[in-house]
Design a protein around this motif. Structure first.
Motif, PDB file in Angstrom:
ATOM      1  N   GLN A 135       2.349 -10.575 -10.135  1.00 42.60           N
ATOM      2  CA  GLN A 135       2.298 -10.229  -8.713  1.00 42.60           C
ATOM      3  C   GLN A 135       2.877  -8.833  -8.528  1.00 42.60           C
ATOM      4  O   GLN A 135       3.958  -8.528  -8.998  1.00 42.60           O
ATOM      5  N   VAL A 136       2.122  -8.000  -7.806  1.00 41.27           N
ATOM      6  CA  VAL A 136       2.554  -6.627  -7.577  1.00 41.27           C
ATOM      7  C   VAL A 136       3.606  -6.598  -6.471  1.00 41.27           C
ATOM      8  O   VAL A 136       3.423  -7.209  -5.417  1.00 41.27           O
ATOM      9  N   GLN A 137       4.688  -5.914  -6.721  1.00 42.48           N
ATOM     10  CA  GLN A 137       5.713  -5.701  -5.697  1.00 42.48           C
ATOM     11  C   GLN A 137       5.973  -4.210  -5.559  1.00 42.48           C
ATOM     12  O   GLN A 137       6.109  -3.496  -6.553  1.00 42.48           O
ATOM     13  N   LEU A 138       6.041  -3.777  -4.311  1.00 44.06           N
ATOM     14  CA  LEU A 138       6.278  -2.372  -3.999  1.00 44.06           C
ATOM     15  C   LEU A 138       7.443  -2.290  -3.023  1.00 44.06           C
ATOM     16  O   LEU A 138       7.426  -2.947  -1.990  1.00 44.06           O
ATOM     17  N   VAL A 139       8.427  -1.488  -3.356  1.00 47.40           N
ATOM     18  CA  VAL A 139       9.613  -1.356  -2.520  1.00 47.40           C
ATOM     19  C   VAL A 139       9.797   0.112  -2.159  1.00 47.40           C
ATOM     20  O   VAL A 139      10.073   0.942  -3.032  1.00 47.40           O
ATOM     21  N   GLU A 140       9.631   0.413  -0.855  1.00 47.34           N
ATOM     22  CA  GLU A 140       9.783   1.788  -0.383  1.00 47.34           C
ATOM     23  C   GLU A 140      11.220   2.048   0.051  1.00 47.34           C
ATOM     24  O   GLU A 140      11.936   1.140   0.466  1.00 47.34           O
ATOM     25  N   SER A 141      11.603   3.310  -0.032  1.00 46.00           N
ATOM     26  CA  SER A 141      12.902   3.750   0.469  1.00 46.00           C
ATOM     27  C   SER A 141      12.808   5.224   0.826  1.00 46.00           C
ATOM     28  O   SER A 141      11.851   5.902   0.448  1.00 46.00           O
ATOM     29  N   GLY A 142      13.814   5.695   1.577  1.00 44.72           N
ATOM     30  CA  GLY A 142      13.903   7.120   1.875  1.00 44.72           C
ATOM     31  C   GLY A 142      13.544   7.525   3.276  1.00 44.72           C
ATOM     32  O   GLY A 142      13.668   8.695   3.638  1.00 44.72           O
ATOM     33  N   GLY A 143      13.095   6.578   4.092  1.00 42.51           N
ATOM     34  CA  GLY A 143      12.776   6.926   5.471  1.00 42.51           C
ATOM     35  C   GLY A 143      14.032   7.198   6.278  1.00 42.51           C
ATOM     36  O   GLY A 143      15.158   7.025   5.800  1.00 42.51           O
ATOM     37  N   GLY A 144      13.822   7.658   7.510  1.00 40.58           N
ATOM     38  CA  GLY A 144      14.963   7.926   8.375  1.00 40.58           C
ATOM     39  C   GLY A 144      14.595   8.804   9.542  1.00 40.58           C
ATOM     40  O   GLY A 144      13.414   9.005   9.836  1.00 40.58           O
ATOM     41  N   LEU A 145      15.626   9.311  10.197  1.00 43.37           N
ATOM     42  CA  LEU A 145      15.465  10.190  11.355  1.00 43.37           C
ATOM     43  C   LEU A 145      15.770  11.622  10.924  1.00 43.37           C
ATOM     44  O   LEU A 145      16.808  11.873  10.299  1.00 43.37           O
ATOM     45  N   VAL A 146      14.880  12.531  11.280  1.00 43.93           N
ATOM     46  CA  VAL A 146      15.057  13.929  10.899  1.00 43.93           C
ATOM     47  C   VAL A 146      14.543  14.807  12.041  1.00 43.93           C
ATOM     48  O   VAL A 146      13.650  14.395  12.800  1.00 43.93           O
ATOM     49  N   GLN A 147      15.123  15.994  12.154  1.00 49.67           N
ATOM     50  CA  GLN A 147      14.646  16.930  13.177  1.00 49.67           C
ATOM     51  C   GLN A 147      13.378  17.620  12.701  1.00 49.67           C
ATOM     52  O   GLN A 147      13.128  17.760  11.491  1.00 49.67           O
ATOM     53  N   GLY A 204      10.916  20.227  11.416  1.00 46.64           N
ATOM     54  CA  GLY A 204      11.177  21.279  10.452  1.00 46.64           C
ATOM     55  C   GLY A 204      11.951  20.817   9.238  1.00 46.64           C
ATOM     56  O   GLY A 204      12.060  21.562   8.251  1.00 46.64           O
ATOM     57  N   GLY A 205      12.495  19.626   9.299  1.00 46.89           N
ATOM     58  CA  GLY A 205      13.287  19.083   8.205  1.00 46.89           C
ATOM     59  C   GLY A 205      12.429  18.457   7.121  1.00 46.89           C
ATOM     60  O   GLY A 205      11.191  18.513   7.160  1.00 46.89           O
ATOM     61  N   SER A 206      13.117  17.859   6.156  1.00 47.36           N
ATOM     62  CA  SER A 206      12.455  17.262   4.998  1.00 47.36           C
ATOM     63  C   SER A 206      12.981  15.862   4.724  1.00 47.36           C
ATOM     64  O   SER A 206      14.135  15.541   5.044  1.00 47.36           O
ATOM     65  N   LEU A 207      12.130  15.061   4.124  1.00 43.98           N
ATOM     66  CA  LEU A 207      12.496  13.742   3.613  1.00 43.98           C
ATOM     67  C   LEU A 207      11.718  13.500   2.329  1.00 43.98           C
ATOM     68  O   LEU A 207      10.610  14.037   2.164  1.00 43.98           O
ATOM     69  N   ARG A 208      12.278  12.668   1.460  1.00 43.57           N
ATOM     70  CA  ARG A 208      11.544  12.233   0.290  1.00 43.57           C
ATOM     71  C   ARG A 208      11.497  10.716   0.267  1.00 43.57           C
ATOM     72  O   ARG A 208      12.546  10.056   0.247  1.00 43.57           O
ATOM     73  N   LEU A 209      10.288  10.190   0.261  1.00 44.35           N
ATOM     74  CA  LEU A 209      10.084   8.742   0.158  1.00 44.35           C
ATOM     75  C   LEU A 209       9.880   8.364  -1.303  1.00 44.35           C
ATOM     76  O   LEU A 209       9.277   9.114  -2.069  1.00 44.35           O
ATOM     77  N   SER A 210      10.361   7.175  -1.639  1.00 41.09           N
ATOM     78  CA  SER A 210      10.177   6.630  -2.985  1.00 41.09           C
ATOM     79  C   SER A 210       9.561   5.249  -2.882  1.00 41.09           C
ATOM     80  O   SER A 210       9.795   4.523  -1.914  1.00 41.09           O
ATOM     81  N   CYS A 211       8.794   4.893  -3.884  1.00 42.24           N
ATOM     82  CA  CYS A 211       8.191   3.559  -3.949  1.00 42.24           C
ATOM     83  C   CYS A 211       8.281   3.090  -5.390  1.00 42.24           C
ATOM     84  O   CYS A 211       7.638   3.663  -6.275  1.00 42.24           O
ATOM     85  N   ALA A 212       9.082   2.053  -5.588  1.00 42.59           N
ATOM     86  CA  ALA A 212       9.241   1.469  -6.913  1.00 42.59           C
ATOM     87  C   ALA A 212       8.284   0.296  -7.061  1.00 42.59           C
ATOM     88  O   ALA A 212       8.253  -0.593  -6.208  1.00 42.59           O
ATOM     89  N   ALA A 213       7.522   0.303  -8.132  1.00 38.78           N
ATOM     90  CA  ALA A 213       6.490  -0.710  -8.347  1.00 38.78           C
ATOM     91  C   ALA A 213       6.834  -1.609  -9.520  1.00 38.78           C
ATOM     92  O   ALA A 213       7.450  -1.177 -10.497  1.00 38.78           O
ATOM     93  N   SER A 214       6.424  -2.854  -9.398  1.00 38.71           N
ATOM     94  CA  SER A 214       6.537  -3.803 -10.507  1.00 38.71           C
ATOM     95  C   SER A 214       5.321  -4.712 -10.472  1.00 38.71           C
ATOM     96  O   SER A 214       4.639  -4.825  -9.451  1.00 38.71           O
ATOM     97  N   GLY A 215       5.048  -5.350 -11.607  1.00 37.58           N
ATOM     98  CA  GLY A 215       3.919  -6.275 -11.662  1.00 37.58           C
ATOM     99  C   GLY A 215       2.598  -5.615 -12.009  1.00 37.58           C
ATOM    100  O   GLY A 215       1.556  -6.260 -11.912  1.00 37.58           O
ATOM    101  N   THR A 216       2.641  -4.324 -12.370  1.00 43.68           N
ATOM    102  CA  THR A 216       1.422  -3.632 -12.803  1.00 43.68           C
ATOM    103  C   THR A 216       1.728  -2.847 -14.070  1.00 43.68           C
ATOM    104  O   THR A 216       2.888  -2.689 -14.442  1.00 43.68           O
ATOM    105  N   ILE A 217       0.670  -2.355 -14.705  1.00 44.33           N
ATOM    106  CA  ILE A 217       0.849  -1.325 -15.728  1.00 44.33           C
ATOM    107  C   ILE A 217       0.800  -0.019 -14.963  1.00 44.33           C
ATOM    108  O   ILE A 217      -0.279   0.533 -14.699  1.00 44.33           O
ATOM    109  N   PHE A 218       1.969   0.442 -14.568  1.00 44.27           N
ATOM    110  CA  PHE A 218       2.048   1.503 -13.566  1.00 44.27           C
ATOM    111  C   PHE A 218       1.281   2.745 -13.980  1.00 44.27           C
ATOM    112  O   PHE A 218       0.634   3.390 -13.153  1.00 44.27           O
TER     113      PHE A 218
END
Length: 115
Positions: free
Chosen positions: A1-13, A15-29
């Motif tokens: 079973q494929v599982q995907l877990v995102e992180s890194g969201g938030g509140l920003v002004q 012009g700013g920056s954010l980096r999102l991440s997604c960790a995957a399991s259950g696949t040959i990534f």
């Protein structure tokens, strides 16, 4: 079973920056196509960026030059670096994995850009 877990969201002004991440399991990534989608209130879910197993990428016109999708096969993780953020980028961002003909989704992470 494929599982995907995102992180890194938030509140920003704007012009700013954010980096999102997604960790995957259950696949040959390393041979799994990955993508980021987003859905703003009252709008349809839309493709933001995608990266194939070989590293080819494509982007929505609205984010070209500002967002960068990348992957680390050793960590089974896909990233979305978002720069020069605009209020119209506000949405829930979802990670997607295309594996064995089925589309798999994470739970989403909220990104809010204030003006």
């Amino acid at each position: 079973q494929v599982q995907l877990v995102e992180s890194g969201g938030g509140l920003v002004q704007a012009g700013g920056s954010l980096r999102l991440s997604c960790a995957a399991s259950g696949t040959i990534f390393s041979i799994t196509s990955m993508a980021w989608y987003r859905q703003a209130p009252g709008k349809h879910r839309e493709l933001v960026a995608a990266i194939a197993s070989g590293g080819n990428t494509n982007y929505a016109d609205s984010v070209k030059g500002r967002f960068t999708i990348s992957r680390d096969n050793a960590k089974n993780t896909v990233y979305l670096q978002m720069n020069s953020l605009k209020p119209e980028d506000t949405a829930v961002y979802y990670c997607n994995a295309d594996w064995l003909g089925s589309s798999n989704w994470g739970q989403g992470t909220q990104v809010t850009v204030s003006s």
